[in-house]
Design a protein around this motif. Structure first.
Motif, short mmCIF file in Angstrom:
data_model
loop_
_atom_site.label_atom_id
_atom_site.label_comp_id
_atom_site.label_asym_id
_atom_site.label_seq_id
_atom_site.Cartn_x
_atom_site.Cartn_y
_atom_site.Cartn_z
N ALA A 159 -88.13 -47.30 -22.49
CA ALA A 159 -88.64 -47.12 -21.12
C ALA A 159 -89.38 -48.37 -20.67
N TYR A 160 -89.00 -48.89 -19.52
CA TYR A 160 -89.66 -50.06 -18.95
C TYR A 160 -91.03 -49.65 -18.42
N SER A 161 -92.09 -50.44 -18.72
CA SER A 161 -93.46 -49.98 -18.46
C SER A 161 -94.06 -50.47 -17.14
N TYR A 162 -93.39 -51.32 -16.42
CA TYR A 162 -93.83 -51.78 -15.10
C TYR A 162 -95.26 -52.34 -15.11
N ARG A 163 -95.54 -53.18 -16.07
CA ARG A 163 -96.86 -53.83 -16.12
C ARG A 163 -96.93 -54.94 -15.07
N MET A 164 -98.14 -55.21 -14.57
CA MET A 164 -98.33 -56.19 -13.50
C MET A 164 -99.44 -57.19 -13.87
N PRO A 165 -99.43 -58.37 -13.23
CA PRO A 165 -100.43 -59.40 -13.57
C PRO A 165 -101.86 -59.01 -13.21
#
Length: 384
Positions: A159-165
């Motif tokens: 599952a892709y976790s969609y982390r952001m800066p």
């Protein structure tokens, strides 16, 4: 040919600030092109949008204290960048004037070599390399690591976790809209890069200007020591030194006018960023998260330390000029010469200093106060 030689090291002093200023839309070498104006507009717009999104995150109910402390640290970083770019834009004409004046009075290559003034450039270049490397590595960690971690989660968990800066508010959860995720990823990456460039360019321009002020004060001090008051022509030499000193005073006032608001933002926010960053490390966090926090902590520390160091050295250089004026053989001069010496003593009695809004001078004592304030806030958070 002499003009080229005279300006060679000046260009080395200013190459970094000139290059980085162009990225955020500030031109130190006219004419101002359309691309420069567009870069300025884009920098201001994206910074404002990021600031609004961060505020929206903080006021949204249901956030944990850890989330809020991390968001406040990043909000402070945005506030510093926004404050710096705002006042740089407002003072860009004064900044250009200061740049031009420093270029005009920069000593020739022969004078610089004779009085051994090149050490100021060497120290500044080391500072420039240090700041650039910090800028480069903190960007790599903050911008690349979220994407790498997201793909690692996809590979390990499926599952892709969609982390952001950064930590900001989103209209809908990112996992529900691929377009929103891509748009916000580009937006946050660009704005983070812009904010880093704003802080880097403003700091480098400040340190470059202060280094050159110290260079000129050193040159003045050495020329005063060479004066022979008993010889004919010493009056004219002293008058030339006084005029030179007046130009330095004017430039110092311009530097304070340009960078005082920037220094205020840096020092005021540093206390909060330092304590909130340290507080986050008390929790059970991942290695990547700890590395990001430590980098941000180091980034803020170097900014405060170097600013206070330069402020302290500028005061020392200026105070030394007063001592040199008094120490040279002025007693051998004519009454008119002695009157000029008295005027010079009065003008050099108060050292040139970096000012915080005209209230306090920036020095190593300021560093102690910033660290003390950071610890006090940290102690309050720890016991809360």
């Amino acid at each position: 040919m002499n003009a080229i030689k005279r300006n060679t090291n000046f260009l080395r002093f200013t190459a970094g600030p000139v290059k980085y200023f162009k990225v955020i839309g500030i031109c130190l070498q006219p004419p101002e092109t359309l691309s420069i104006k567009f870069a300025r507009f884009l920098t201001v717009l994206t910074t404002l949008l990021l600031f609004v999104h961060q505020i929206a995150f903080l006021v949204t109910p249901g956030r944990t204290f850890i989330e809020l402390s991390a968001a406040v640290g990043l909000l402070n970083y945005t506030t510093v960048g926004a404050g710096k770019i705002l006042f740089l834009i407002l003072n860009r004409h004064l900044l250009l004037k200061s740049y031009t004046q420093l270029q005009v009075i920069y000593p020739s290559e022969a004078v610089e070599r004779h009085y051994k003034l090149d050490r100021y450039l060497l120290i500044y270049k080391r500072v420039e390399i240090l700041l650039y490397n910090f800028f480069k590595y903190i960007l790599i960690v903050y911008l690349v690591s979220p994407i790498v971690q997201s793909f690692y989660d996809l590979w390990s968990n499926g599952a892709y976790s969609y982390r952001m800066p950064t930590i900001i508010w989103y209209p809908v959860p990112l996992e529900e809209s691929l377009l929103e995720y891509v748009v916000y990823l580009i937006f946050e990456s660009y704005t983070s890069f812009s904010l880093g460039t704003i802080i880097l360019s403003a700091d480098l321009c400040l340190f470059s200007s202060v280094s050159q002020l110290m260079l000129h004060l050193d040159l003045l001090a050495q020329r005063i020591l060479e004066l022979q008051p008993a010889e004919q022509g010493s009056m004219n030499d002293l008058k030339a030194i006084i005029e030179y000193h007046q130009r330095i005073l004017t430039l110092a006032q311009d530097v304070n006018s340009i960078f005082a608001p920037s220094i205020v933002f840096s020092l005021a926010s540093s206390s909060f960023i330092l304590c909130f960053s340290a507080y986050q490390l008390l929790e059970d966090v991942s290695f990547i998260f700890a590395l990001k926090v430590l980098l941000l902590l180091g980034y803020e520390m170097k900014q405060v330390v170097i600013t206070c160091y330069y402020g302290d050295k500028l005061m020392d250089s200026s105070a030394n000029l007063f001592n040199v004026v008094y120490a040279h053989d002025w007693t051998d001069g004519t009454p008119a010469y002695k009157r000029l010496v008295l005027i010079m003593l009065i003008r050099t009695y108060r050292p040139i200093a970096l000012n915080v809004a005209g209230i306090a001078d920036v020095s190593l004592i300021t560093l102690k106060q910033v660290l003390s304030t950071s610890y006090q806030i940290f102690a309050v958070l720890k016991t809360a």
